[in-house]
Scaffold this motif. Structure first.
Motif, PDB file in Angstrom:
ATOM      1  N   VAL A  75       0.848  -1.188   0.000  1.00 42.81           N
ATOM      2  CA  VAL A  75       0.000   0.000   0.000  1.00 42.81           C
ATOM      3  C   VAL A  75       0.886   1.241   0.000  1.00 42.81           C
ATOM      4  O   VAL A  75       1.844   1.318   0.765  1.00 42.81           O
ATOM      5  CB  VAL A  75      -0.914   0.006   1.249  1.00 42.81           C
ATOM      6  N   TYR A  76       0.562   2.185  -0.852  1.00 43.41           N
ATOM      7  CA  TYR A  76       1.254   3.476  -0.884  1.00 43.41           C
ATOM      8  C   TYR A  76       0.255   4.564  -0.545  1.00 43.41           C
ATOM      9  O   TYR A  76      -0.914   4.472  -0.905  1.00 43.41           O
ATOM     10  CB  TYR A  76       1.864   3.742  -2.269  1.00 43.41           C
ATOM     11  N   ARG A  77       0.732   5.587   0.128  1.00 40.39           N
ATOM     12  CA  ARG A  77      -0.150   6.670   0.545  1.00 40.39           C
ATOM     13  C   ARG A  77       0.585   7.995   0.418  1.00 40.39           C
ATOM     14  O   ARG A  77       1.747   8.111   0.769  1.00 40.39           O
ATOM     15  CB  ARG A  77      -0.571   6.443   1.998  1.00 40.39           C
ATOM     16  N   VAL A  78      -0.123   8.997  -0.069  1.00 42.03           N
ATOM     17  CA  VAL A  78       0.374  10.375  -0.101  1.00 42.03           C
ATOM     18  C   VAL A  78      -0.604  11.183   0.735  1.00 42.03           C
ATOM     19  O   VAL A  78      -1.812  11.146   0.503  1.00 42.03           O
ATOM     20  CB  VAL A  78       0.441  10.922  -1.539  1.00 42.03           C
ATOM     21  N   THR A  79      -0.088  11.921   1.720  1.00 43.16           N
ATOM     22  CA  THR A  79      -0.947  12.683   2.616  1.00 43.16           C
ATOM     23  C   THR A  79      -0.211  13.933   3.100  1.00 43.16           C
ATOM     24  O   THR A  79       0.994  14.075   2.879  1.00 43.16           O
ATOM     25  CB  THR A  79      -1.402  11.794   3.803  1.00 43.16           C
TER      26      THR A  79
END
Length: 166
Positions: free
Chosen positions: A149-153
């Protein structure tokens, strides 16, 4: 909605349930040792769930008292060419675990998938949450070990968004 469990019913959440939904979210976050990450407010949930309709919530009630919730939304599989249901959160109060409530909640979501002609039901689970992992595997869920899982926040999200208008 009646279920196969005695004294246990499900109902779709209404706007008046927002304080309850937030309470469940905080209880789940506390269990996951992530309470400090909850920034949701009643106002944000009202807008997201009941104005924008970005997700749906089902409330589980035992003897007419709320004891569980599931928050979910549709995603889409290009390979299947169909929508799916993504379960963001499933929470059963600790004193109510082991009674089949979690399984009934997932069974309802599976029923909803079939009814809505969705191709799959999926969710994430924290690696350390062994009781939940075993519970899910008993129901035939398969971990997707080959995916990360990749996340940008936060600031990174803002910076990435700013690239669009340069």
């Amino acid at each position: 909605m009646d279920t196969n469990l005695d004294d246990f019913k499900l109902r779709l959440a209404e706007r008046k349930d927002v304080p309850l939904i937030l309470e469940f979210i905080k209880e789940l976050a506390d269990y996951e040792k992530m309470l400090d990450e909850v920034v949701a407010t009643e106002e944000i949930l009202t807008e997201s769930l009941f104005e924008k309709k970005a997700a749906e919530v089902v409330i589980g009630e035992y003897q007419n008292k709320p004891v569980a919730f599931a928050l979910f939304f549709h995603n889409f599989s290009t390979f299947l060419g169909r929508p799916g249901i993504y379960l963001e959160d499933l929470y059963v109060k600790p004193e109510m675990r082991g009674k089949g409530i979690g399984k009934m909640m997932l069974s309802f979501l599976a029923h909803l998938c079939v009814e809505r002609k969705c191709g799959r039901l999926e969710w994430w689970c924290l690696d350390w949450n062994e009781p939940s992992i075993q519970f899910y595997k008993k129901m035939g869920a398969v971990p997707m070990d080959e995916w990360t899982v990749y996340r940008v926040t936060g600031d990174a999200l803002d910076q990435l968004a700013a690239e669009f208008n340069r």
